[in-house]
Design a protein around this motif. Structure first.
Motif: not given
Length: 359
Positions: A99-102, A120-121, A124
Protein backbone atom coordinates in the motif's frame (compact mmCIF):
# COMPACT_ATOMS: atom_id res chain seq x y z
CA UNK A 1 -1.56 -14.42 10.92
CA UNK A 2 0.55 -11.80 12.71
CA UNK A 3 2.86 -9.92 10.37
CA UNK A 4 5.29 -7.21 11.37
CA UNK A 5 8.06 -5.17 9.84
CA UNK A 6 10.79 -7.77 9.64
CA UNK A 7 13.41 -5.69 7.80
CA UNK A 8 15.56 -2.99 9.39
CA UNK A 9 17.60 -0.49 7.37
CA UNK A 10 20.68 1.36 8.62
CA UNK A 11 23.07 3.81 6.98
CA UNK A 12 26.55 5.20 7.62
CA UNK A 13 27.37 8.77 6.67
CA UNK A 14 30.98 9.10 7.83
CA UNK A 15 33.62 8.26 6.96
CA UNK A 16 32.94 7.93 3.21
CA UNK A 17 31.85 6.06 1.22
CA UNK A 18 28.15 6.24 2.06
CA UNK A 19 26.82 2.80 2.96
CA UNK A 20 23.45 1.12 3.66
CA UNK A 21 22.88 -2.23 5.35
CA UNK A 22 19.66 -4.26 5.54
CA UNK A 23 19.02 -6.95 8.11
CA UNK A 24 16.05 -9.26 8.62
CA UNK A 25 14.78 -11.12 11.65
CA UNK A 26 15.17 -14.66 10.35
CA UNK A 27 18.76 -14.41 9.02
CA UNK A 28 22.09 -13.79 10.68
CA UNK A 29 23.59 -12.33 7.50
CA UNK A 30 22.79 -8.89 6.14
CA UNK A 31 23.04 -7.02 2.83
CA UNK A 32 25.41 -4.10 2.35
CA UNK A 33 24.93 -1.52 -0.43
CA UNK A 34 28.03 0.58 -1.06
CA UNK A 35 29.60 2.37 -4.05
CA UNK A 36 27.10 0.89 -6.51
CA UNK A 37 27.68 -2.71 -5.38
CA UNK A 38 25.88 -5.12 -3.06
CA UNK A 39 27.48 -7.71 -0.78
CA UNK A 40 26.31 -10.29 1.74
CA UNK A 41 27.95 -9.85 5.15
CA UNK A 42 28.25 -12.73 7.60
CA UNK A 43 27.02 -12.33 11.17
CA UNK A 44 30.58 -11.71 12.37
CA UNK A 45 31.23 -9.09 9.68
CA UNK A 46 27.95 -7.35 10.49
CA UNK A 47 28.67 -7.27 14.22
CA UNK A 48 32.11 -5.77 13.58
CA UNK A 49 30.74 -2.68 11.80
CA UNK A 50 27.14 -2.26 12.95
CA UNK A 51 27.96 0.22 15.72
CA UNK A 52 29.06 2.73 13.06
CA UNK A 53 25.60 2.69 11.43
CA UNK A 54 22.41 4.54 12.38
CA UNK A 55 18.90 3.11 12.03
CA UNK A 56 16.84 4.68 9.24
CA UNK A 57 13.56 2.72 9.21
CA UNK A 58 11.78 -0.62 9.48
CA UNK A 59 9.98 -2.19 6.50
CA UNK A 60 7.70 -5.10 5.65
CA UNK A 61 9.76 -6.15 2.64
CA UNK A 62 12.41 -5.20 0.09
CA UNK A 63 10.98 -4.72 -3.42
CA UNK A 64 14.29 -4.24 -5.19
CA UNK A 65 16.88 -1.72 -6.34
CA UNK A 66 15.80 1.02 -8.73
CA UNK A 67 18.38 2.43 -11.18
CA UNK A 68 17.26 5.23 -13.49
CA UNK A 69 19.50 6.96 -16.03
CA UNK A 70 18.34 10.57 -15.97
CA UNK A 71 20.77 11.84 -18.59
CA UNK A 72 23.16 13.90 -16.50
CA UNK A 73 22.91 11.69 -13.44
CA UNK A 74 21.96 8.22 -12.20
CA UNK A 75 19.22 7.68 -9.63
CA UNK A 76 20.05 4.68 -7.43
CA UNK A 77 17.56 3.77 -4.70
CA UNK A 78 16.50 0.84 -2.55
CA UNK A 79 12.70 0.37 -2.74
CA UNK A 80 11.04 -0.96 0.41
CA UNK A 81 7.45 -1.85 1.35
CA UNK A 82 6.47 0.57 4.12
CA UNK A 83 2.79 -0.38 4.26
CA UNK A 84 0.75 -3.46 3.33
CA UNK A 85 -2.63 -5.08 3.88
CA UNK A 86 -3.74 -8.71 3.86
CA UNK A 87 -5.90 -9.79 0.89
CA UNK A 88 -6.10 -13.58 1.36
CA UNK A 89 -4.25 -16.83 1.94
CA UNK A 90 -2.70 -19.57 -0.22
CA UNK A 91 -2.11 -22.68 1.92
CA UNK A 92 -0.08 -21.47 4.94
CA UNK A 93 1.07 -18.28 3.20
CA UNK A 94 -0.76 -14.99 3.61
CA UNK A 95 -0.91 -12.68 0.58
CA UNK A 96 -0.33 -8.95 1.16
CA UNK A 97 -0.93 -5.97 -1.10
CA UNK A 98 1.75 -3.26 -0.96
CA UNK A 99 0.00 0.00 0.00
CA UNK A 100 2.96 2.34 0.39
CA UNK A 101 6.66 2.39 -0.43
CA UNK A 102 9.77 4.26 0.64
CA UNK A 103 12.85 5.00 -1.45
CA UNK A 104 16.26 4.92 0.22
CA UNK A 105 18.86 6.77 -1.85
CA UNK A 106 21.96 4.59 -2.11
CA UNK A 107 23.99 7.70 -2.96
CA UNK A 108 22.67 9.79 -0.04
CA UNK A 109 21.33 12.30 -2.55
CA UNK A 110 18.26 14.19 -1.17
CA UNK A 111 17.34 15.36 -4.68
CA UNK A 112 16.52 11.77 -5.67
CA UNK A 113 13.23 12.05 -3.77
CA UNK A 114 12.04 14.85 -6.09
CA UNK A 115 12.64 12.75 -9.21
CA UNK A 116 10.69 9.61 -8.38
CA UNK A 117 7.13 10.93 -8.13
CA UNK A 118 5.91 8.98 -11.15
CA UNK A 119 7.69 5.79 -10.11
CA UNK A 120 6.28 6.09 -6.59
CA UNK A 121 2.78 6.54 -8.04
CA UNK A 122 3.12 3.27 -10.01
CA UNK A 123 4.52 1.32 -7.06
CA UNK A 124 1.81 2.65 -4.74
CA UNK A 125 -0.94 1.71 -7.22
CA UNK A 126 -1.95 -1.37 -5.23
CA UNK A 127 -0.90 -3.78 -8.01
CA UNK A 128 2.04 -5.33 -6.14
CA UNK A 129 1.86 -8.29 -3.79
CA UNK A 130 4.03 -10.57 -1.73
CA UNK A 131 3.34 -13.66 0.37
CA UNK A 132 4.60 -14.52 3.85
CA UNK A 133 4.31 -17.85 5.63
CA UNK A 134 4.51 -18.78 9.29
CA UNK A 135 7.97 -20.22 8.58
CA UNK A 136 9.15 -16.72 7.73
CA UNK A 137 9.77 -17.57 4.06
CA UNK A 138 8.61 -14.81 1.73
CA UNK A 139 7.76 -14.97 -1.97
CA UNK A 140 7.31 -12.06 -4.36
CA UNK A 141 4.08 -12.40 -6.35
CA UNK A 142 4.46 -9.38 -8.60
CA UNK A 143 6.91 -6.55 -9.15
CA UNK A 144 6.36 -4.96 -12.53
CA UNK A 145 6.93 -1.21 -12.27
CA UNK A 146 7.34 -0.71 -16.02
CA UNK A 147 8.82 2.33 -17.76
CA UNK A 148 12.22 0.96 -18.80
CA UNK A 149 12.43 -1.79 -21.35
CA UNK A 150 15.93 -2.63 -22.53
CA UNK A 151 17.06 -6.20 -23.08
CA UNK A 152 20.68 -7.08 -22.37
CA UNK A 153 22.02 -10.43 -23.53
CA UNK A 154 18.88 -12.61 -23.26
CA UNK A 155 17.08 -11.06 -20.27
CA UNK A 156 13.99 -8.92 -20.82
CA UNK A 157 12.56 -6.31 -18.48
CA UNK A 158 9.38 -7.14 -16.56
CA UNK A 159 9.95 -10.90 -16.83
CA UNK A 160 7.82 -12.86 -14.34
CA UNK A 161 7.19 -16.58 -13.96
CA UNK A 162 3.79 -17.22 -12.33
CA UNK A 163 2.92 -20.62 -10.90
CA UNK A 164 -0.66 -21.43 -9.95
CA UNK A 165 -0.67 -24.26 -7.39
CA UNK A 166 -3.80 -25.95 -6.04
CA UNK A 167 -3.69 -28.31 -3.04
CA UNK A 168 -6.72 -30.49 -2.30
CA UNK A 169 -6.20 -33.24 0.26
CA UNK A 170 -3.46 -35.44 -1.27
CA UNK A 171 -3.80 -33.89 -4.74
CA UNK A 172 -1.48 -31.19 -6.11
CA UNK A 173 -1.79 -29.45 -9.47
CA UNK A 174 0.40 -26.73 -10.92
CA UNK A 175 0.27 -24.51 -14.01
CA UNK A 176 3.06 -22.12 -15.01
CA UNK A 177 2.79 -19.04 -17.23
CA UNK A 178 5.43 -16.45 -18.12
CA UNK A 179 5.38 -12.81 -19.14
CA UNK A 180 8.06 -10.45 -20.39
CA UNK A 181 8.59 -7.30 -22.42
CA UNK A 182 9.20 -7.42 -26.17
CA UNK A 183 12.67 -9.08 -26.47
CA UNK A 184 14.28 -6.28 -28.47
CA UNK A 185 16.38 -3.26 -27.54
CA UNK A 186 13.73 -0.58 -27.04
CA UNK A 187 12.87 2.17 -24.61
CA UNK A 188 10.55 4.96 -23.58
CA UNK A 189 12.79 7.94 -22.75
CA UNK A 190 11.90 9.99 -19.68
CA UNK A 191 10.02 9.05 -16.54
CA UNK A 192 6.56 10.48 -17.27
CA UNK A 193 4.90 7.07 -17.54
CA UNK A 194 2.27 6.94 -20.30
CA UNK A 195 3.24 10.16 -22.06
CA UNK A 196 6.50 9.25 -23.79
CA UNK A 197 7.05 7.61 -27.16
CA UNK A 198 8.33 4.13 -27.82
CA UNK A 199 11.51 3.86 -29.84
CA UNK A 200 13.81 1.06 -30.94
CA UNK A 201 17.24 1.94 -29.62
CA UNK A 202 19.21 -0.47 -31.85
CA UNK A 203 18.99 -1.71 -35.41
CA UNK A 204 17.94 -5.12 -36.71
CA UNK A 205 21.44 -6.63 -36.68
CA UNK A 206 21.99 -5.70 -33.02
CA UNK A 207 18.56 -6.99 -31.99
CA UNK A 208 18.69 -10.39 -33.69
CA UNK A 209 21.34 -12.15 -31.54
CA UNK A 210 19.67 -11.13 -28.25
CA UNK A 211 16.28 -12.20 -29.63
CA UNK A 212 17.67 -15.63 -30.56
CA UNK A 213 19.30 -16.11 -27.15
CA UNK A 214 16.12 -15.12 -25.33
CA UNK A 215 13.93 -17.72 -27.03
CA UNK A 216 16.65 -20.36 -26.84
CA UNK A 217 16.70 -19.82 -23.07
CA UNK A 218 12.89 -19.96 -22.80
CA UNK A 219 12.66 -23.20 -24.77
CA UNK A 220 15.48 -24.75 -22.76
CA UNK A 221 13.93 -23.77 -19.41
CA UNK A 222 10.21 -24.10 -20.13
CA UNK A 223 9.84 -26.29 -23.22
CA UNK A 224 7.38 -25.43 -25.99
CA UNK A 225 6.44 -21.78 -26.39
CA UNK A 226 3.56 -19.79 -27.79
CA UNK A 227 3.49 -15.98 -27.73
CA UNK A 228 0.32 -14.08 -26.84
CA UNK A 229 1.00 -10.56 -28.09
CA UNK A 230 -1.58 -8.09 -26.73
CA UNK A 231 -0.21 -4.90 -28.32
CA UNK A 232 -2.65 -2.70 -30.22
CA UNK A 233 -2.62 -0.43 -33.24
CA UNK A 234 -1.36 2.75 -31.58
CA UNK A 235 1.68 4.18 -33.32
CA UNK A 236 4.35 3.03 -30.87
CA UNK A 237 2.70 -0.27 -30.00
CA UNK A 238 2.09 -1.15 -33.66
CA UNK A 239 5.71 -0.40 -34.59
CA UNK A 240 6.99 -2.56 -31.74
CA UNK A 241 4.53 -5.36 -32.54
CA UNK A 242 5.59 -5.44 -36.21
CA UNK A 243 9.27 -5.55 -35.20
CA UNK A 244 8.51 -8.46 -32.82
CA UNK A 245 6.75 -10.37 -35.60
CA UNK A 246 9.53 -9.67 -38.13
CA UNK A 247 12.24 -10.93 -35.80
CA UNK A 248 10.32 -14.10 -34.99
CA UNK A 249 9.63 -14.80 -38.68
CA UNK A 250 13.34 -14.47 -39.48
CA UNK A 251 14.64 -16.35 -36.44
CA UNK A 252 15.64 -19.99 -36.03
CA UNK A 253 12.63 -20.38 -33.71
CA UNK A 254 10.03 -19.39 -36.33
CA UNK A 255 8.93 -22.97 -37.01
CA UNK A 256 8.66 -23.92 -33.34
CA UNK A 257 7.21 -20.79 -31.72
CA UNK A 258 3.76 -19.52 -32.74
CA UNK A 259 2.67 -15.93 -32.18
CA UNK A 260 -0.98 -15.06 -31.51
CA UNK A 261 -1.73 -11.35 -32.02
CA UNK A 262 -4.73 -10.19 -30.01
CA UNK A 263 -5.43 -6.44 -29.85
CA UNK A 264 -6.67 -6.44 -26.27
CA UNK A 265 -7.99 -2.87 -26.18
CA UNK A 266 -9.95 -3.41 -29.39
CA UNK A 267 -11.24 -6.89 -28.54
CA UNK A 268 -12.00 -6.40 -24.82
CA UNK A 269 -13.83 -3.09 -24.88
CA UNK A 270 -15.50 -1.98 -21.68
CA UNK A 271 -14.07 -4.91 -19.79
CA UNK A 272 -16.22 -7.45 -21.69
CA UNK A 273 -14.04 -10.54 -21.83
CA UNK A 274 -16.21 -12.80 -24.01
CA UNK A 275 -13.75 -12.58 -26.91
CA UNK A 276 -11.02 -14.04 -24.72
CA UNK A 277 -13.15 -17.17 -24.82
CA UNK A 278 -14.53 -16.98 -28.37
CA UNK A 279 -11.51 -15.59 -30.26
CA UNK A 280 -8.30 -16.06 -28.27
CA UNK A 281 -8.76 -19.40 -26.52
CA UNK A 282 -9.68 -21.44 -29.65
CA UNK A 283 -6.29 -20.52 -31.13
CA UNK A 284 -4.55 -21.97 -28.05
CA UNK A 285 -6.64 -25.04 -27.24
CA UNK A 286 -4.33 -27.47 -29.01
CA UNK A 287 -1.22 -26.00 -27.38
CA UNK A 288 -2.83 -26.17 -23.93
CA UNK A 289 -3.94 -29.76 -24.53
CA UNK A 290 -0.47 -30.78 -25.73
CA UNK A 291 1.43 -29.01 -22.94
CA UNK A 292 -1.04 -29.87 -20.15
CA UNK A 293 -0.25 -29.08 -16.50
CA UNK A 294 1.39 -30.86 -13.55
CA UNK A 295 -0.84 -33.20 -11.54
CA UNK A 296 -0.01 -35.48 -8.60
CA UNK A 297 -2.15 -37.51 -6.23
CA UNK A 298 -1.15 -39.76 -3.36
CA UNK A 299 -3.02 -42.65 -4.97
CA UNK A 300 -1.62 -42.53 -8.52
CA UNK A 301 1.54 -40.40 -8.24
CA UNK A 302 2.41 -37.98 -11.07
CA UNK A 303 -0.02 -38.47 -13.94
CA UNK A 304 0.47 -35.18 -15.84
CA UNK A 305 3.45 -32.91 -16.53
CA UNK A 306 3.57 -29.49 -18.14
CA UNK A 307 5.79 -29.34 -21.24
CA UNK A 308 5.41 -25.75 -22.40
CA UNK A 309 4.31 -22.24 -21.39
CA UNK A 310 2.29 -19.31 -22.67
CA UNK A 311 4.50 -16.20 -23.01
CA UNK A 312 2.19 -13.20 -22.68
CA UNK A 313 3.05 -9.54 -23.23
CA UNK A 314 1.50 -6.14 -23.66
CA UNK A 315 3.52 -2.92 -23.55
CA UNK A 316 4.38 -2.80 -19.85
CA UNK A 317 3.24 -6.36 -19.01
CA UNK A 318 0.74 -5.09 -16.43
CA UNK A 319 -3.05 -4.77 -16.73
CA UNK A 320 -3.68 -6.46 -20.10
CA UNK A 321 -1.23 -9.24 -19.30
CA UNK A 322 -2.73 -9.69 -15.81
CA UNK A 323 -6.19 -10.07 -17.32
CA UNK A 324 -5.19 -12.67 -19.92
CA UNK A 325 -3.03 -14.68 -17.54
CA UNK A 326 -5.83 -14.73 -14.97
CA UNK A 327 -8.25 -15.92 -17.65
CA UNK A 328 -6.04 -18.85 -18.68
CA UNK A 329 -5.28 -19.70 -15.06
CA UNK A 330 -9.00 -20.07 -14.44
CA UNK A 331 -9.56 -21.99 -17.69
CA UNK A 332 -6.80 -24.49 -16.91
CA UNK A 333 -8.12 -24.88 -13.38
CA UNK A 334 -11.41 -26.09 -14.87
CA UNK A 335 -9.61 -29.17 -16.23
CA UNK A 336 -8.15 -30.23 -12.86
CA UNK A 337 -9.50 -33.58 -11.62
CA UNK A 338 -11.40 -32.58 -8.48
CA UNK A 339 -14.81 -33.31 -7.02
CA UNK A 340 -17.83 -31.13 -7.83
CA UNK A 341 -17.87 -29.82 -4.25
CA UNK A 342 -14.18 -28.94 -4.29
CA UNK A 343 -14.57 -27.37 -7.72
CA UNK A 344 -17.29 -25.02 -6.40
CA UNK A 345 -15.15 -24.12 -3.40
CA UNK A 346 -12.20 -23.34 -5.67
CA UNK A 347 -14.43 -21.20 -7.88
CA UNK A 348 -15.43 -19.08 -4.90
CA UNK A 349 -11.85 -18.85 -3.64
CA UNK A 350 -10.27 -17.82 -6.95
CA UNK A 351 -13.00 -15.34 -7.81
CA UNK A 352 -12.60 -13.67 -4.39
CA UNK A 353 -8.80 -13.61 -4.65
CA UNK A 354 -8.83 -12.15 -8.19
CA UNK A 355 -11.45 -9.61 -7.13
CA UNK A 356 -9.33 -8.58 -4.13
CA UNK A 357 -6.36 -8.16 -6.45
CA UNK A 358 -8.44 -6.03 -8.87
CA UNK A 359 -7.72 -8.42 -11.76
Amino acid sequence: MAFSKGYRIYHKLDPPPYSVIVETRNRDECLMFESGAVAVLSAAEKDAIKNTYTKMMDAYGILGVLRLNLGDSMLHSLVVAAGCSSVGKVQDSEVFRVTSTEFVSLKNDPSDEDRIADVRKVLNSGNFYFAWSSSGISMDLSLNPGGYFVETDRQVANFVETEQVIFLDDQVSSFIQIRGSIPLFWEQPGIQVGSHRVKLSRGYEANAPAFERHFSALRRLYGKQVIINLLGMKEGEHMLSKAFQSHLKASEHAGAVKMINFDYHQMVKGGKADKLHSVLKPQLNKFLDDCSFFYYSGETGVTKSQSGTLRTNCLDCLDRTNSVQAYFALEVRHTHSVSHRDFKLMDLYFKKLLCDMNV
